[in-house]
Design an enzyme around this catalytic site. Structure first.
Site, PDB file in Angstrom:
ATOM      1  N   HIS A 151      -2.256   5.439   9.245  1.00  0.00           N
ATOM      2  CA  HIS A 151      -1.087   4.565   9.206  1.00  0.00           C
ATOM      3  C   HIS A 151      -1.569   3.147   8.947  1.00  0.00           C
ATOM      4  O   HIS A 151      -2.324   2.583   9.740  1.00  0.00           O
ATOM      5  CB  HIS A 151      -0.307   4.617  10.525  1.00  0.00           C
ATOM      6  CG  HIS A 151       0.936   3.778  10.510  1.00  0.00           C
ATOM      7  ND1 HIS A 151       2.164   4.283  10.148  1.00  0.00           N
ATOM      8  CD2 HIS A 151       1.136   2.463  10.776  1.00  0.00           C
ATOM      9  CE1 HIS A 151       3.073   3.318  10.207  1.00  0.00           C
ATOM     10  NE2 HIS A 151       2.469   2.199  10.586  1.00  0.00           N
ATOM     11  N   CYS A 152      -1.150   2.581   7.819  1.00  0.00           N
ATOM     12  CA  CYS A 152      -1.597   1.248   7.433  1.00  0.00           C
ATOM     13  C   CYS A 152      -0.534   0.223   7.839  1.00  0.00           C
ATOM     14  O   CYS A 152       0.577   0.239   7.298  1.00  0.00           O
ATOM     15  CB  CYS A 152      -1.838   1.187   5.927  1.00  0.00           C
ATOM     16  SG  CYS A 152      -2.423  -0.440   5.375  1.00  0.00           S
ATOM     17  N   PRO A 153      -0.841  -0.668   8.768  1.00  0.00           N
ATOM     18  CA  PRO A 153       0.164  -1.659   9.181  1.00  0.00           C
ATOM     19  C   PRO A 153       0.472  -2.676   8.092  1.00  0.00           C
ATOM     20  O   PRO A 153       1.542  -3.277   8.093  1.00  0.00           O
ATOM     21  CB  PRO A 153      -0.487  -2.326  10.399  1.00  0.00           C
ATOM     22  CG  PRO A 153      -1.946  -2.103  10.229  1.00  0.00           C
ATOM     23  CD  PRO A 153      -2.091  -0.798   9.534  1.00  0.00           C
ATOM     24  N   ASN A 156       3.104  -1.064   6.314  1.00  0.00           N
ATOM     25  CA  ASN A 156       4.110  -0.576   7.260  1.00  0.00           C
ATOM     26  C   ASN A 156       4.528   0.854   6.925  1.00  0.00           C
ATOM     27  O   ASN A 156       5.719   1.205   6.947  1.00  0.00           O
ATOM     28  CB  ASN A 156       5.342  -1.494   7.259  1.00  0.00           C
ATOM     29  CG  ASN A 156       6.231  -1.265   8.467  1.00  0.00           C
ATOM     30  OD1 ASN A 156       5.764  -0.879   9.542  1.00  0.00           O
ATOM     31  ND2 ASN A 156       7.524  -1.482   8.301  1.00  0.00           N
TER      32      ASN A 156
END
Length: 217
Positions: A151-153, A156
């Site tokens: 999950h890449c912030p 998002n």
């Protein structure tokens, strides 16, 4: 006997603490995710404006002429468009979620119950759906993701089956764009410009920012 009970109690406390930490971190990413998206686009815009109106006219157009400057500008715009296209493609494309419509997975589960040689199909306890190979549950999205990478912030979103191509191309073009801007700054240094002076502080900031982003990507 008391030692066994104490060990089990400690284990439960540790697992409960890990669960609460994971929940708090996932909640933090949900809140910070949109902010990081705005920050990422702001940094891209800042570097682009600084290069077009600050670096290129002084370090490229003035010493090398309009024709060479036009070619360099065209290549820079090509990199910028690819960075933005792949970034937003990764952000807006759903990574892929398994669901109840996976008839092939359900059929395999039925075969596994009748035949012990057939590998059993996993099911997610949280989503209560079949989990094909390389499918993992994301605590931030609160869903299972097909071929989940992470999950890449900064986008998002999860990087999975359908948007992994956009994510990889974004990183490649971002690294190329950072090297491109750093080469422009290097031209200024080779031409004798003092990049450490207060007048060129924005140029030094862009150079440091691009070098950091290129190493991170």
């Amino acid at each position: 006997m008391k030692r066994v009970v104490n060990c089990r109690c400690i284990q439960r406390v540790v697992l409960s603490a890990i669960g609460w930490i994971d929940w708090a971190f996932s909640l933090l990413l949900r809140v910070v995710g949109p902010v990081l998206v705005v920050l990422a686009n702001s940094l891209i815009a800042l570097v682009s404006v600084q290069w077009i109106f600050g670096l290129a006219p002084v370090y490229v157009t003035a010493p090398y002429g309009v024709v060479a400057s036009g070619l360099v500008h065209a290549f820079g715009i090509y990199l910028l468009l690819n960075i933005l296209f792949n970034y937003w493609g990764c952000l807006l494309t759903r990574p892929g979620f398994p669901g109840d419509h996976l008839a092939a997975v359900e059929a395999a589960a039925e075969r596994a119950t009748r035949d012990s040689t057939v590998p059993r199909v996993r099911f997610c306890k949280r989503c209560r759906v079949p989990k094909p190979a390389r499918t993992h549950h994301c605590s931030v999205c609160n869903r299972c993701v097909l071929k989940m990478d992470h999950h890449c912030p900064w986008v998002n979103n999860c990087v999975g089956f359908f948007n992994y191509r956009y994510f990889l191309l974004f990183l490649l073009h971002l690294a190329a764009g950072c090297v491109f801007v750093m080469c422009t700054c290097l031209l200024g240094h080779l031409q004798g410009h003092d990049l450490l002076s207060a007048r060129n502080s924005s140029v030094l900031f862009v150079a440091v920012l691009c070098s950091s982003a290129s190493f991170c990507s």
